[in-house]
Structure formats: structure tokens, C-alpha cells
Design a protein around this motif. Structure first.
Motif, PDB file in Angstrom:
ATOM      1  N   TRP A   9      78.974   5.035  43.698  1.00 49.23           N
ATOM      2  CA  TRP A   9      79.445   3.736  43.243  1.00 49.23           C
ATOM      3  C   TRP A   9      78.456   3.112  42.302  1.00 49.23           C
ATOM      4  O   TRP A   9      77.264   3.191  42.549  1.00 49.23           O
ATOM      5  CB  TRP A   9      79.685   2.812  44.442  1.00 49.23           C
ATOM      6  N   PRO A  11      82.010   3.731  40.040  1.00 52.61           N
ATOM      7  CA  PRO A  11      82.545   4.783  39.183  1.00 52.61           C
ATOM      8  C   PRO A  11      82.633   4.274  37.745  1.00 52.61           C
ATOM      9  O   PRO A  11      82.483   3.078  37.500  1.00 52.61           O
ATOM     10  CB  PRO A  11      83.946   5.018  39.756  1.00 52.61           C
ATOM     11  N   ILE A  14      88.040   2.575  35.331  1.00 55.20           N
ATOM     12  CA  ILE A  14      89.307   3.300  35.388  1.00 55.20           C
ATOM     13  C   ILE A  14      90.276   2.588  34.455  1.00 55.20           C
ATOM     14  O   ILE A  14      90.553   1.396  34.631  1.00 55.20           O
ATOM     15  CB  ILE A  14      89.854   3.311  36.829  1.00 55.20           C
ATOM     16  N   THR A  16      94.020   2.213  32.682  1.00 57.07           N
ATOM     17  CA  THR A  16      95.445   2.509  32.771  1.00 57.07           C
ATOM     18  C   THR A  16      96.055   2.155  31.415  1.00 57.07           C
ATOM     19  O   THR A  16      95.324   1.823  30.476  1.00 57.07           O
ATOM     20  CB  THR A  16      96.107   1.675  33.886  1.00 57.07           C
ATOM     21  N   ARG A  22      87.236  -2.104  37.198  1.00 53.93           N
ATOM     22  CA  ARG A  22      85.793  -2.001  36.991  1.00 53.93           C
ATOM     23  C   ARG A  22      85.060  -2.745  38.085  1.00 53.93           C
ATOM     24  O   ARG A  22      85.646  -3.462  38.890  1.00 53.93           O
ATOM     25  CB  ARG A  22      85.432  -2.560  35.621  1.00 53.93           C
ATOM     26  N   PHE A  69      87.175  -3.391  43.270  1.00 50.41           N
ATOM     27  CA  PHE A  69      87.451  -3.286  41.841  1.00 50.41           C
ATOM     28  C   PHE A  69      87.973  -4.607  41.314  1.00 50.41           C
ATOM     29  O   PHE A  69      88.862  -5.217  41.907  1.00 50.41           O
ATOM     30  CB  PHE A  69      88.561  -2.263  41.575  1.00 50.41           C
ATOM     31  N   ALA A 120      96.330   3.239  40.242  1.00 43.96           N
ATOM     32  CA  ALA A 120      95.103   3.777  39.639  1.00 43.96           C
ATOM     33  C   ALA A 120      93.976   3.853  40.670  1.00 43.96           C
ATOM     34  O   ALA A 120      93.247   4.850  40.732  1.00 43.96           O
ATOM     35  CB  ALA A 120      94.678   2.918  38.449  1.00 43.96           C
ATOM     36  N   ALA A 121      93.837   2.815  41.482  1.00 41.27           N
ATOM     37  CA  ALA A 121      92.795   2.819  42.517  1.00 41.27           C
ATOM     38  C   ALA A 121      93.055   3.922  43.547  1.00 41.27           C
ATOM     39  O   ALA A 121      92.129   4.616  43.980  1.00 41.27           O
ATOM     40  CB  ALA A 121      92.716   1.456  43.195  1.00 41.27           C
ATOM     41  N   TRP A 124      92.119   7.229  42.029  1.00 40.98           N
ATOM     42  CA  TRP A 124      90.666   7.396  42.090  1.00 40.98           C
ATOM     43  C   TRP A 124      90.259   7.804  43.506  1.00 40.98           C
ATOM     44  O   TRP A 124      89.486   8.753  43.691  1.00 40.98           O
ATOM     45  CB  TRP A 124      89.966   6.089  41.694  1.00 40.98           C
ATOM     46  N   PHE A 125      90.785   7.116  44.514  1.00 44.13           N
ATOM     47  CA  PHE A 125      90.463   7.392  45.906  1.00 44.13           C
ATOM     48  C   PHE A 125      90.803   8.843  46.259  1.00 44.13           C
ATOM     49  O   PHE A 125      90.012   9.540  46.880  1.00 44.13           O
ATOM     50  CB  PHE A 125      91.224   6.428  46.826  1.00 44.13           C
ATOM     51  N   GLY A 127      90.873  11.329  44.380  1.00 43.02           N
ATOM     52  CA  GLY A 127      89.931  12.228  43.717  1.00 43.02           C
ATOM     53  C   GLY A 127      88.586  12.297  44.398  1.00 43.02           C
ATOM     54  O   GLY A 127      87.957  13.359  44.435  1.00 43.02           O
ATOM     55  N   VAL A 128      88.121  11.186  44.949  1.00 42.76           N
ATOM     56  CA  VAL A 128      86.787  11.173  45.567  1.00 42.76           C
ATOM     57  C   VAL A 128      86.819  11.455  47.068  1.00 42.76           C
ATOM     58  O   VAL A 128      85.823  11.906  47.630  1.00 42.76           O
ATOM     59  CB  VAL A 128      86.015   9.857  45.290  1.00 42.76           C
TER      60      VAL A 128
END
Length: 179
Positions: A9, A11, A14, A16, A22, A69, A120-121, A124-125, A127-128
Motif C-alpha cells: 500500500w 497501489p 486505479i 477507470t 487513489r 481509496f 474497479a476496487a 484490484w482486490f 488481483g492482490v
């Protein structure tokens, strides 16, 4: 609630089609105060906090922790997405899972920003922390939030009484690489 563990953290922002997710910055403080003091935003969240109290208590850089975010539209904060671990949740089905929360300023309602930012969040989640489910709790009277939860893939686990209102607990199953 605790953070998301080993997630790096912050990241990279992100992006869209219309928004940027951010990390909070000092310029966001007035929008955070507006968000937390808004009677409209807090209709289903127990009511707003007094503006003078927020002015005293909110730090120069608000809500700066993993999973928080700022939702930015054209350089201005319009909302916040929260992803955090549901520890001490009042429902066993949610305990220890990632919990999605969101708040948007009333002027940003009705344009699809919440769906775009939350998707989008969650991307991201996934992916991580692949393979982890996500929960979401909202008052069942909050029709807009219920529609958003369905659009994001949450399905009802249970309804329960808390905070003097019926609550809805939804679960978004884990996303795996074959999904």
C-alpha cells in the motif's frame, strides 16, 4: 476492522473510464468533512457527525490506511471506497472476510460512479488477494445500495436486526483464475 494484511500500500492509482481511485491527500480533507457531515449520505448510517467536531478531529491527510481509496472525478474527491477485514463483525458469516464499504457525495449520485468505482476496487482486490470472498452490509431500506450490491455480484446471506433497522448481508464469492 483490521487492514488487508500483506497487501502493498498504496497501489498505483486505479483508473477507470471516468474516475481515479487513489490514496487520500491533504486536498481531500474538505470533501471528507462534507461526506461525514452530510445528512443525505448518512440517512442509513446512523446520522451525520457535527461539522465542527469533524473540523477538529479529521487529520490533515484523512483515512490514510490500506484499503481506503478516494474516488476522484476530474481532480476532485466525490467519494470513498473502503476495503477492510471484517473482524468483530456481528454476523459469523462475515467474520474475517474482506468487507466493502462506500460513501459518495450526493452531487455524485445517479451517474453510475459508485458501480464504476466499486467494480474497479474489487478488481484490484481480486488481483492482490485472489480467491477471497468479499462481504457487504447495508440497511435493507437502502434501495440504491441494494441495487449496487446486486450489480457487483453480491447475493444475500442473511437479514438481521442491528442499529435499530433491518440489515442485509451479502457475499461476493471468491474470484478465481478460471472465473
Amino acid at each position: 476492522m483490521i487492514d488487508l494484511g500483506s497487501v502493498v500500500w498504496p497501489p498505483a492509482p486505479i483508473k477507470t473510464g471516468r474516475l481515479v481511485l487513489r490514496e487520500p491527500e491533504p486536498r481531500d480533507r474538505p470533501a471528507f468533512i462534507e461526506l461525514l457531515a452530510s445528512p443525505e449520505v448518512h440517512t442509513y448510517l446512523g446520522g451525520p457527525r457535527p461539522r465542527d467536531e469533524l473540523e477538529r478531529e479529521i487529520p490533515e491527510v484523512p483515512e490514510r490506511w490500506p484499503g481506503s481509496f478516494v474516488v476522484d472525478l476530474d481532480g476532485s474527491m466525490i467519494g470513498q471506497i473502503l476495503l477492510r477485514r471484517a473482524t468483530g463483525h456481528c454476523r459469523p458469516a462475515a467474520e474475517g472476510k474482506a468487507d466493502l464499504g462506500y460513501l459518495f457525495l450526493p452531487r455524485a449520485w445517479g451517474f453510475g460512479y459508485a458501480a464504476e468505482a466499486c467494480a474497479a476496487a474489487l478488481g484490484w482486490f481480486d488481483g492482490v488477494l485472489p480467491g477471497e470472498p468479499v462481504v457487504l452490509t447495508t440497511q435493507s431500506a437502502n434501495v440504491g445500495s441494494m441495487r449496487l450490491a446486486a450489480k457487483l455480484g453480491f447475493t444475500e446471506v442473511e437479514r438481521f436486526e442491528a442499529w435499530d433497522a433491518e440489515q442485509w448481508l451479502g457475499l461476493r464469492p471468491p474470484v478465481t483464475s478460471s472465473d
